[in-house]
Design a protein around this motif. Sequence first.
Motif, PDB file in Angstrom:
ATOM      1  N   PRO A 176       2.956  19.371   5.311  1.00 16.09           N
ATOM      2  CA  PRO A 176       1.976  18.287   5.207  1.00 16.09           C
ATOM      3  C   PRO A 176       1.112  18.440   3.974  1.00 16.09           C
ATOM      4  CG  PRO A 176       1.572  19.875   7.033  1.00 16.09           C
ATOM      5  CD  PRO A 176       2.674  20.422   6.392  1.00 16.09           C
ATOM      6  N   ALA A 177       0.387  17.197   3.748  1.00 18.92           N
ATOM      7  CA  ALA A 177      -0.216  16.942   2.361  1.00 18.92           C
ATOM      8  C   ALA A 177      -1.564  17.496   2.646  1.00 18.92           C
ATOM      9  CB  ALA A 177      -0.094  15.540   2.007  1.00 18.92           C
ATOM     10  N   HIS A 178      -2.281  18.220   1.534  1.00 23.26           N
ATOM     11  CA  HIS A 178      -3.570  18.626   1.542  1.00 23.26           C
ATOM     12  C   HIS A 178      -4.120  17.534   0.232  1.00 23.26           C
ATOM     13  CE1 HIS A 178      -2.916  21.288   4.477  1.00 23.26           C
ATOM     14  NE2 HIS A 178      -1.938  21.876   3.935  1.00 23.26           N
ATOM     15  N   PHE A 179      -4.949  16.606   0.656  1.00 17.42           N
ATOM     16  CA  PHE A 179      -5.413  15.773  -0.491  1.00 17.42           C
ATOM     17  C   PHE A 179      -6.709  16.479  -1.116  1.00 17.42           C
ATOM     18  CE2 PHE A 179      -3.919  11.222   0.695  1.00 17.42           C
ATOM     19  CZ  PHE A 179      -2.532  11.677   0.866  1.00 17.42           C
ATOM     20  N   ASP A 219      11.224   9.032   1.805  1.00 13.15           N
ATOM     21  CA  ASP A 219      11.354  10.596   2.008  1.00 13.15           C
ATOM     22  C   ASP A 219      10.179  11.340   1.324  1.00 13.15           C
ATOM     23  OD1 ASP A 219      14.036  10.937   3.138  1.00 13.15           O
ATOM     24  OD2 ASP A 219      14.848  12.048   1.385  1.00 13.15           O
ATOM     25  N   LEU A 220       9.789  10.679   0.221  1.00 14.08           N
ATOM     26  CA  LEU A 220       8.782  11.487  -0.612  1.00 14.08           C
ATOM     27  C   LEU A 220       7.214  11.253  -0.175  1.00 14.08           C
ATOM     28  CD1 LEU A 220      10.670  11.901  -3.828  1.00 14.08           C
ATOM     29  CD2 LEU A 220      10.590  13.367  -1.862  1.00 14.08           C
ATOM     30  N   ALA A 221       7.232   9.780  -0.072  1.00 13.89           N
ATOM     31  CA  ALA A 221       5.703   9.479  -0.192  1.00 13.89           C
ATOM     32  C   ALA A 221       4.572  10.000   0.674  1.00 13.89           C
ATOM     33  CB  ALA A 221       5.724   8.042  -0.074  1.00 13.89           C
ATOM     34  N   ASP A 222       3.475  10.295   0.346  1.00 10.47           N
ATOM     35  CA  ASP A 222       2.338  10.574   1.269  1.00 10.47           C
ATOM     36  C   ASP A 222       1.763   9.177   1.571  1.00 10.47           C
ATOM     37  OD1 ASP A 222       2.853  13.367   1.390  1.00 10.47           O
ATOM     38  OD2 ASP A 222       2.022  13.520  -0.627  1.00 10.47           O
ATOM     39  N   THR A 223       1.554   8.289   0.628  1.00  7.20           N
ATOM     40  CA  THR A 223       0.884   7.042   0.590  1.00  7.20           C
ATOM     41  C   THR A 223       2.002   6.093   0.025  1.00  7.20           C
ATOM     42  OG1 THR A 223      -1.036   8.009   0.213  1.00  7.20           O
ATOM     43  CG2 THR A 223      -1.082   5.752  -0.072  1.00  7.20           C
ATOM     44  N   ALA A 259      -0.381   1.973   2.527  1.00  5.80           N
ATOM     45  CA  ALA A 259      -0.738   2.608   3.883  1.00  5.80           C
ATOM     46  C   ALA A 259      -0.203   3.961   3.625  1.00  5.80           C
ATOM     47  CB  ALA A 259      -0.038   1.869   5.009  1.00  5.80           C
ATOM     48  N   PRO A 260      -0.744   4.840   4.485  1.00  9.29           N
ATOM     49  CA  PRO A 260      -0.197   6.291   4.844  1.00  9.29           C
ATOM     50  C   PRO A 260       1.511   5.950   5.096  1.00  9.29           C
ATOM     51  CG  PRO A 260      -2.272   6.258   5.682  1.00  9.29           C
ATOM     52  CD  PRO A 260      -1.847   4.935   5.280  1.00  9.29           C
ATOM     53  N   ALA A 261       2.154   6.884   4.709  1.00  6.80           N
ATOM     54  CA  ALA A 261       3.534   6.999   4.793  1.00  6.80           C
ATOM     55  C   ALA A 261       4.081   6.570   6.068  1.00  6.80           C
ATOM     56  CB  ALA A 261       4.439   7.920   4.070  1.00  6.80           C
ATOM     57  N   GLY A 262       3.424   7.607   7.098  1.00  4.91           N
ATOM     58  CA  GLY A 262       3.872   7.492   8.468  1.00  4.91           C
ATOM     59  C   GLY A 262       3.656   5.976   9.022  1.00  4.91           C
TER      60      GLY A 262
END
Lengths: 515, 375
Positions: A257-260, A475-479, A492-495
């Motif tokens: 998971p990402a940590h901005f 596959d890769l994006a967080d946003t 938008a957030p990737a999800g």
Amino acid sequence: MSDTEYIVEMKHVTKRFPNIVANDDVSIQVRKGEIYALLGENGAGKSTLMSMLFGMYQPDEGEIWVRGKKENIVSPSYATELNIGMVHQHFKLVSNYTIAENIILGMEPVRKVLGCIPVVDIKKANREISALSEKYGLQVVPTDVISDIGVSVQQRVEILKMLYREAEILIFDEPTAVLTPQEIGSLLEIIRTLRDGGKTIILITHKLEEIKQVADRCAILRRGRLIGVYDVAATSTKKMANLMVGREVSFDTEKPPAHFGKVVLQVENLTVRNEDRFEKVKNVSFCIHAGEIFAIAGVAGNGQVELADAVAGLVRPSSGRILLGGRDITEETVRGRAEAGLAYIPEDRQNCGLILDFNLKNNEALRKYYRAPFAVRSILQPPEFDSYAEKLIDKYDIRSSQGGDTVVRSMSGGNQQKAIVAREIEQDALLTIFVQPTRGLDIGAIENIRKQIVSERNKGKAIMLISLELDEIMDLADTIAVIYNGEIGKTAPAGELTTNEVGEYMMGVKHHEEA
Amino acid sequence: MKKHSGSAWKYLRISGISLLLGLLIGAAVIAVLGKNPFTAYYNLLQGCGFLEKEKYAGGRSQLSDLSSFIDYLTPMILAALSVAVAMKAGLFNIGISGQMLTAAFTATVLVGYSPLPAGIAKPLVLLIGAAAGGAAGALIGYLKYKFNINEVVSSIMLNYIVEYIVSFFIVTRFVDPISRQSRPVSDASRLTLSEIKISGIKYDIPLGFIVAVAASLLLAFILDKTVLGYDLKAVGANRRASGYAGIHVSKNILTAMLISGILAGLAGVTYYMGYVATIEPKTLSDVGFNAIAVSILGNNSPGGIFLASIVIQIIDKGATYMSSQQTLEVEIASVITSVILLSSACGLFYGEIGEKLRNARTAARKQHRGKEAAQ
């Protein structure tokens, strides 16, 4: 089984190039009216094999049989006589000619003015092409000029070009590489229609889903050798992938998971014009945080390259501001930006990212050669170049024939890209821009580069990823931000977005107002 | 280092084959004319002082021939270096003859007709020549930098402009009424010590040759070992990638043309105020144009240019003696030179053929070995 059942047979074909055997004793047999896929990584020899069938190369050994007759296909025009047609990966169209003019080029219908002066009968051509396009469901307007039409229409023109020459055996070289998901769907539909119309299709690709969707049989090539021919319906995608690469592959890049962190890049109301004063990027604003992969999706030519070039300083924006780590870099030079912490993997790796006639060590030092320790009082220090190149070659597994002294032009595309990625990552920049980082690379190299992107992000770097490949973005994006016609339509957030939704934004079908 | 010398060998081989081809075809032409090509080529070397002639005119010897040869060689080396530095940066400086003339005319007018003593005049000639040539080169670079004017076009135009302006001033102000050329410059300002008698033998001692050697070494150093050299070569190899790497492309184009102009200026003063002492109005010297070919033959590298200049100038200068000895036309020299240059321009093509043959051979050998192993 009689020989005539097969429309094309290549028997024990071997083709050598300097230092490489492109095809090693390959035999394939294609039945009339089937979709036959050639699957393999880049450099596996698929295109070479088909280039021999199309008469662009002659095999060093082996025979080619067409319709049960041994043929010596000496040129593409002879291949055309045998009703073989090919759509190349890079379209071969005259951009300032109309669709009809391109299609008839070389075999123009002629009428006689005053009974003796031959002129091209363009009206007849337009009529014939309209009829042809209707017959196969390939909508085109024969009088449109190539430079005004999109990539997928250009591809249709290429297909019509083959059909106009009455091709029976159609070779497609990586036809979906340049298309959006929706366009890929309709192309596969067209291919199916052509098959149902009695044509034989040979499809070169390294995309497994496509094969699964349309192909009847599939020949897998690896490093110039034929691994085997498989019935597509009875073979799993996973198995085909493993056979193609020669080992177990994983499709999903592992991504914690990402940590901005804090904002690294801030783009405010950026407008970029091209040389013709045409606005390619229109009033775009966004920001990228540390530890974030910010992916920009879009169909080619919608301003993403201009956006990346403007952020990297290669083109001057006509208005707007760019802040890197809180500092205004809008007026900064390319070198100033690099020193401020910006790394850039450009789209055009051969003409922009590398100096092909320089050797590898000079290319690896391209960002640093002018300062210590590479240069002391403006005098270059060759040992530093050598050791730095060795370090990068080792760390990033860059393969070349003579190490740091290899002229980069002679290296493979994948290793060229690795060299660029190595150089840019080693800058240890705050922000790294990746444009089409895996385009044209084989699965192994793609895996490797995607891992690098994720590991940079995990280290807390900000990543701006521009890609035409939706899979890669998903596959890769967080946003995810979608660029259409120079504007960022949706962020938008990737999800929160599905592949299909992103595809629709890319085509401009959906706009952000509606969402 | 080893790998570098590999490619150097390749170019040396290409140039060697070109030279051989030129000499062979020249020999064929000479043979067809009914003369002995070996004697003719022997005469070429005799004419330049590399081999002894049968007899010498009063006050001359083999060494004095050699000294005149080096005098003749000097401007060519400098002019070819000028071509090379521009080519390294991807520019085609076809205006070298014009830049030579600009430099030589400026130096002739400012120093050549002045009463300054040799110790001041000679360095001043070099300095003014370099400055005027550099300015002319930089102007072309500036036009490209500022207005993106193609350097080939602007340098050809400037060739004409300079040619006519210089002619105007020579004809109206500095003409020698008998020779119809500019008045000869003072011996003090001339860079060649002409007809110097040492123990009864006359020599032409070209002081400019020291400049040419120094310029070759300096340029080799700049190109291979400095940041400036890296920048210039990068810009020459790929402007887009250079811009991407943060190299200031336009500034480097300007710099390359400045250096090229300086070298052309030095070529100009060593020619017009060294090898000769006058300027002929309304003509540009061939040196600036032949230098392009010499530079290509020398693979645009200072060392290669040094050798290539020697070869081409031997053929060019030796032809006079050959023609007097064999009653052959001087133009035979042009035939030989043209073939050499033509084939060196096609050199890379030979290189590729050679590589293909080699690859085919190794492949065949491997296969053969494979078969043997299988058995």
